[in-house]
Scaffold this motif. Structure first.
Motif, PDB file in Angstrom:
ATOM      1  N   ALA A  46      17.005  -6.160  -3.470  1.00  0.00           N
ATOM      2  CA  ALA A  46      16.724  -7.556  -3.808  1.00  0.00           C
ATOM      3  C   ALA A  46      15.914  -8.233  -2.699  1.00  0.00           C
ATOM      4  N   THR A  47      16.236  -7.916  -1.447  1.00  0.00           N
ATOM      5  CA  THR A  47      15.503  -8.504  -0.321  1.00  0.00           C
ATOM      6  C   THR A  47      14.054  -8.049  -0.313  1.00  0.00           C
ATOM      7  N   VAL A  48      13.825  -6.760  -0.558  1.00  0.00           N
ATOM      8  CA  VAL A  48      12.451  -6.234  -0.568  1.00  0.00           C
ATOM      9  C   VAL A  48      11.660  -6.843  -1.726  1.00  0.00           C
ATOM     10  N   GLU A  49      12.322  -6.981  -2.886  1.00  0.00           N
ATOM     11  CA  GLU A  49      11.643  -7.564  -4.050  1.00  0.00           C
ATOM     12  C   GLU A  49      11.160  -8.985  -3.775  1.00  0.00           C
ATOM     13  N   LYS A  50      11.955  -9.738  -3.019  1.00  0.00           N
ATOM     14  CA  LYS A  50      11.615 -11.136  -2.754  1.00  0.00           C
ATOM     15  C   LYS A  50      10.619 -11.290  -1.609  1.00  0.00           C
ATOM     16  N   ALA A  51      10.415 -10.219  -0.848  1.00  0.00           N
ATOM     17  CA  ALA A  51       9.526 -10.300   0.311  1.00  0.00           C
ATOM     18  C   ALA A  51       8.090 -10.565  -0.124  1.00  0.00           C
ATOM     19  N   ALA A  52       7.476 -11.558   0.469  1.00  0.00           N
ATOM     20  CA  ALA A  52       6.086 -11.889   0.148  1.00  0.00           C
ATOM     21  C   ALA A  52       5.163 -10.764   0.587  1.00  0.00           C
ATOM     22  N   GLY A  53       4.265 -10.352  -0.304  1.00  0.00           N
ATOM     23  CA  GLY A  53       3.293  -9.322   0.031  1.00  0.00           C
ATOM     24  C   GLY A  53       3.719  -7.917  -0.303  1.00  0.00           C
ATOM     25  N   VAL A  54       4.982  -7.714  -0.702  1.00  0.00           N
ATOM     26  CA  VAL A  54       5.487  -6.385  -1.056  1.00  0.00           C
ATOM     27  C   VAL A  54       5.757  -6.346  -2.556  1.00  0.00           C
TER      28      VAL A  54
ATOM     29  N   VAL B 270      14.527   2.551  -0.183  1.00  0.00           N
ATOM     30  CA  VAL B 270      14.030   1.525  -1.097  1.00  0.00           C
ATOM     31  C   VAL B 270      12.533   1.429  -0.828  1.00  0.00           C
ATOM     32  N   ALA B 271      11.733   1.855  -1.803  1.00  0.00           N
ATOM     33  CA  ALA B 271      10.289   1.992  -1.592  1.00  0.00           C
ATOM     34  C   ALA B 271       9.535   0.821  -2.187  1.00  0.00           C
ATOM     35  N   GLY B 272       8.653   0.236  -1.397  1.00  0.00           N
ATOM     36  CA  GLY B 272       7.742  -0.796  -1.859  1.00  0.00           C
ATOM     37  C   GLY B 272       6.323  -0.438  -1.492  1.00  0.00           C
ATOM     38  N   ARG B 273       5.381  -1.209  -1.960  1.00  0.00           N
ATOM     39  CA  ARG B 273       3.976  -0.949  -1.646  1.00  0.00           C
ATOM     40  C   ARG B 273       3.280  -2.238  -1.244  1.00  0.00           C
ATOM     41  N   VAL B 274       2.317  -2.084  -0.330  1.00  0.00           N
ATOM     42  CA  VAL B 274       1.530  -3.222   0.153  1.00  0.00           C
ATOM     43  C   VAL B 274       0.051  -2.849   0.087  1.00  0.00           C
ATOM     44  N   PRO B 275      -0.839  -3.849   0.025  1.00  0.00           N
ATOM     45  CA  PRO B 275      -2.278  -3.548   0.044  1.00  0.00           C
ATOM     46  C   PRO B 275      -2.698  -3.023   1.411  1.00  0.00           C
ATOM     47  N   ASP B 276      -3.858  -2.374   1.457  1.00  0.00           N
ATOM     48  CA  ASP B 276      -4.397  -1.862   2.716  1.00  0.00           C
ATOM     49  C   ASP B 276      -5.159  -2.982   3.407  1.00  0.00           C
ATOM     50  N   LYS B 277      -4.412  -3.825   4.095  1.00  0.00           N
ATOM     51  CA  LYS B 277      -5.011  -4.931   4.833  1.00  0.00           C
ATOM     52  C   LYS B 277      -5.111  -4.576   6.307  1.00  0.00           C
ATOM     53  N   ASP B 278      -5.789  -5.437   7.059  1.00  0.00           N
ATOM     54  CA  ASP B 278      -5.831  -5.275   8.498  1.00  0.00           C
ATOM     55  C   ASP B 278      -4.419  -5.416   9.058  1.00  0.00           C
ATOM     56  N   SER B 279      -4.157  -4.700  10.150  1.00  0.00           N
ATOM     57  CA  SER B 279      -2.810  -4.700  10.730  1.00  0.00           C
ATOM     58  C   SER B 279      -2.353  -6.106  11.115  1.00  0.00           C
TER      59      SER B 279
END
Length: 788
Positions: A508-516, A566-575
């Motif tokens: 639930a925490t990962v789902e709510k995380a902005a950007g993930v 618990v696996a999430g995905r993020v875009p390939d942005k600058d670090s």
């Protein structure tokens, strides 16, 4: 003007021995050993070349995407542990299918046939696609497939497609919200990914793409770690061949144009080529792996060795024109120019040693390989230039008569150098002040550069993998995984109420995380069963986990069942953009850690490692470069036994670095790994021109000789070779612009630009600064004793 040049050229004969003490402590005399027995030396060389060829065949390619962050840090060790427990991401090929008619009935049928054929590809362990989705299960029965064997038609088909697009399992994960992009995750056997079989497997997948979907109008691309590794592997092999051929051609062409004799071209260009061969062979025998940085070792060896081979050949050529025999000419060239060659390799070695302060194993290995190559290049150049000169130069007396009055190319360069020298020594104090202010201003801009890193910069951007990842970033929240590892305390099982609640809270925490986005875990299955089957009991959950294919279960549950991901995905942005997302997620997980003490919860994954470590590693490298400025200046000052030399080399050494940083700033770029390493190495290599000029100025600075005249003579004698070598070195480095790897392209053009700026600094900063310091030394000492 021409008469002054002739006097300077004759003057070389009167200063052959130079000062009594050598700035290289006599190490340059190593070059005289081989020339005493040139035939025997060539036989030994031939044996070394044979051994080097076998060594080159031992070189393997390291195509791991995590190689840059490989270190002894806790974060990387944790990442390695996760990849061992949950290895799926390292072996997943991502097939991205996109098009406005993706869900048209005919295209969907062909897409299903394509998915079926993919499962038959050799080396495939299984796959996940939208066709893996299931209907809501009936009580006591396993859920049926979402897609029936025969797709409905007409209005029924339209209704069915709405059901597919709204399916909780695949929506936003395997199928984009608008239904125009589908993701197929193909899991390969680890043995295939780690071997040459990967080429055939990916080739078979591409063949099926063309055969099954070629006439659908859909765009199909491949991405994922195995595909990226294969593209890196192919790019490294291709680039190595390109660099070798173009770098060698550049050296040979420029040498033959200006020397106008094949024998001099051989003496100048062949030792660097042989140095490349011997160095790569030594690296192979030392079990070095070829990677994104070691791939530039070929042009770097060319840069290191060609500069000094040109200086030696020019010096010997001048002495031949002055009437010396070839043995004496090449011997004196080694004695006079050799000390500077030793010192230039010494400064290059310090540059590579500075890389040992990096936390990255990859960069430290690059430094070790560069240091070894520098030593090999020094021995090869000092030994082979005189050997080849003695063996291949013929009829030196005829040559001397011919070129004494017909040396237009070199004479034009001497005229140019003389013109600059006269103007630079005219007002040394003013020009020195301008140089200090200018370099200081550039330094302020350089200090404001920020660290930058993107995973895509390691992957060929002219191939499919990056383009496919960009589409996943746009349609499915990203292609780069960010994982949260949950390890259970002793005594707690996978299906205990406390463990399941912990997984649910983390999910639930990962789902709510902005950007993930695109979050998957055991909780995904538990929620689906609770909603569709109306059953959330442990027995049902355990039953469904038992019927899921093994390779799918291992994505979320390790074999010992003492940890989950618990696996999430993020875009390939600058670090710099990813780090706040990762840090905020980690902070938000503190509440879960507090609620469930004993459970180890850690944010990991390659994207997380890159976001956390890249900025720190780049800043450390940059600080190492600052330390290198001081170390190299002290090293050169001690070698020359002169504080004047120590201070004289600082401004021209710093100028190429801060000027290159200003160009990066003007382009809107920051400091990347490739740019910092390029500047670190280029600083040491760029000082080659400075050292050769100071060495010549040292020989010209005699009692009774004015400082202005000494600077002019040194410039005229050394300048043409410096200009030519800079052109060759820049050409040898700039060939990297043909690379598909963005990091190598950046390394190449920035290094080439730094070399040109080093020449500019040598001509327009070093000369007035050196003369001003010499005059200052004279005033302080109250004597005309040479300051260098």
């Amino acid at each position: 003007m021409l008469e002054k040049h002739s006097e300077s050229e004759v003057h070389v004969d009167k200063v052959e021995q130079g000062p009594a003490s050598s700035i290289a402590f006599g190490l340059e005399r190593l070059g005289l050993i081989a020339v005493r027995a040139p035939i025997v030396s060539c036989i030994v060389l031939l044996a070394l070349i044979v051994g080097a060829v076998f060594g080159i065949y031992r070189i393997r390619i390291d195509d791991s995407l995590s190689q840059l962050f490989r270190s002894d840090t806790r974060e990387f060790k944790q990442y390695e542990e996760v990849t061992k427990k949950f290895p799926a991401e390292e072996f997943d090929v991502l097939v991205v299918v996109e098009g406005k008619t993706l869900l048209a009935r005919n295209n969907l049928e062909k897409l299903r046939d394509f998915v079926t054929d993919l499962q038959l590809v050799e080396g495939t362990r299984g796959l996940v696609s939208l066709f893996s989705a299931r209907q809501a299960p009936a009580p006591g029965k396993l859920p049926a497939a979402l897609f029936p064997p025969e797709l409905p038609e007409g209005a029924a088909y339209d209704k069915f497609i709405e059901t597919v697009k709204n399916n909780e399992i695949i929506r936003g994960k395997l199928l984009s919200e608008d239904g125009t992009l589908a993701l197929i995750v193909l899991s390969l056997d680890p043995e295939v990914v780690g071997s040459n079989k990967l080429t055939k497997t990916v080739g078979d997948i591409r063949a099926l793409m063309k055969e099954d979907l070629g006439d659908t109008g859909l765009n199909v691309q491949l991405s994922g770690v195995p595909v990226m590794q294969l593209e890196i592997r192919n790019a490294v092999e291709r680039d190595g061949l390109t660099y070798n051929i173009l770098g060698i051609l550049a050296g040979c062409i420029i040498a033959i144009i200006f020397f106008r004799k094949i024998s001099f071209m051989i003496a100048a260009a062949f030792p660097p080529m042989i140095a490349i061969l011997l160095a790569l062979g030594a690296l192979g025998w030392a079990n070095f792996n070829l990677n994104m940085f070691l791939n530039v070792m070929t042009p770097l060896i060319m840069v290191i060795s060609f500069s000094d081979s040109m200086q030696l050949t020019f010096a010997a050529r001048d002495r031949l024109i002055a009437g010396q025999d070839k043995f004496t000419a090449f011997k004196n060239a080694v004695l006079v120019v050799g000390p500077a060659c030793v010192l230039t390799h010494g400064t290059a070695g310090i540059s590579f040693i500075a890389l040992q302060f990096s936390d990255s194993d990859l960069i430290r290995k690059f430094g070790e390989a560069g240091l070894a190559a520098t030593i090999i290049a020094l021995v090869a150049v000092l030994s082979l230039v005189p050997v080849f000169g003695v063996l291949f130069v013929r009829n030196e007396k005829v040559f001397a008569v011919k070129f004494q009055g017909a040396d237009a190319g070199v004479q034009a360069l001497r005229n140019f150098c003389y013109w600059i020298a006269v103007r630079m020594v005219g007002r040394p104090g003013l020009f020195s002040l301008i140089a200090v202010l200018f370099v200081g201003g550039l330094g302020v801009i350089y200090a404001n550069l920020e660290p930058r890193y993107r995973l895509a910069d390691q992957v060929p951007d002219k191939r499919q993998a990056v383009a496919a990842s960009d589409r996943l970033d746009a349609k499915l929240t990203g292609a780069n995984p960010v994982n949260v590892l949950v390890q259970f305390p002793k005594g707690e099982s996978l299906y205990s109420p406390e463990t399941l609640q912990t997984i649910a809270d983390v999910h639930a925490t990962v789902e709510k995380a902005a950007g993930v986005g695109n979050v998957w875990s055991l909780e995904t299955l538990r929620r689906w069963l609770a909603e569709k089957a109306g059953s959330a009991d442990v027995a049902t959950l355990k039953e469904y986990v038992g019927v899921i294919p093994e390779h799918l279960v291992r994505r979320f549950i390790d074999a010992e069942q003492d940890a989950v991901v618990v696996a999430g995905r993020v875009p390939d942005k600058d670090s710099s953009q990813l780090l706040p997302i990762v840090d905020k997620l980690d902070t938000e997980l503190d509440a879960v850690r507090k609620k469930h003490p004993g459970y180890e919860i850690a944010v990991t994954g390659l994207a997380a490692i890159a976001a956390r470590n890249s900025a720190n590693m780049i800043e450390k490298l940059n600080r190492g470069l600052t330390v290198e400025f001081a170390l190299v200046a002290i090293f050169i000052g001690l070698a020359f036994r002169s504080w004047v030399v120590m201070f004289a080399c600082i401004l021209p050494g710093i100028f190429p670095v801060v000027m290159s940083g200003t160009v990066l700033w003007a382009m809107g770029e920051g400091l990347q790994f490739a740019s910092v390493v390029a500047l670190t190495v280029s600083f040491g290599l760029g000082l080659s021109a400075t050292i050769h000029f100071l060495n010549r100025l040292r020989l010209e600075s005699k009692p009774g000789v004015g400082s202005a005249l000494a600077v002019e003579r040194a410039t005229v004698l050394v300048g043409p070779a410096l200009i030519l070598t800079t052109v060759v070195l820049a050409c040898g480095l700039v060939v990297t612009v043909f690379s598909d790897l963005p990091s190598l392209r950046l390394f190449g053009w920035l290094s080439a630009f730094s070399m040109v700026m080093a020449l500019v600094a040598d001509l327009f900063i070093l000369r007035p600064t050196a003369m001003w310091l010499i005059n200052l030394h004279g005033k302080l000492q109250g004597t005309d004793k040479p300051a260098i």
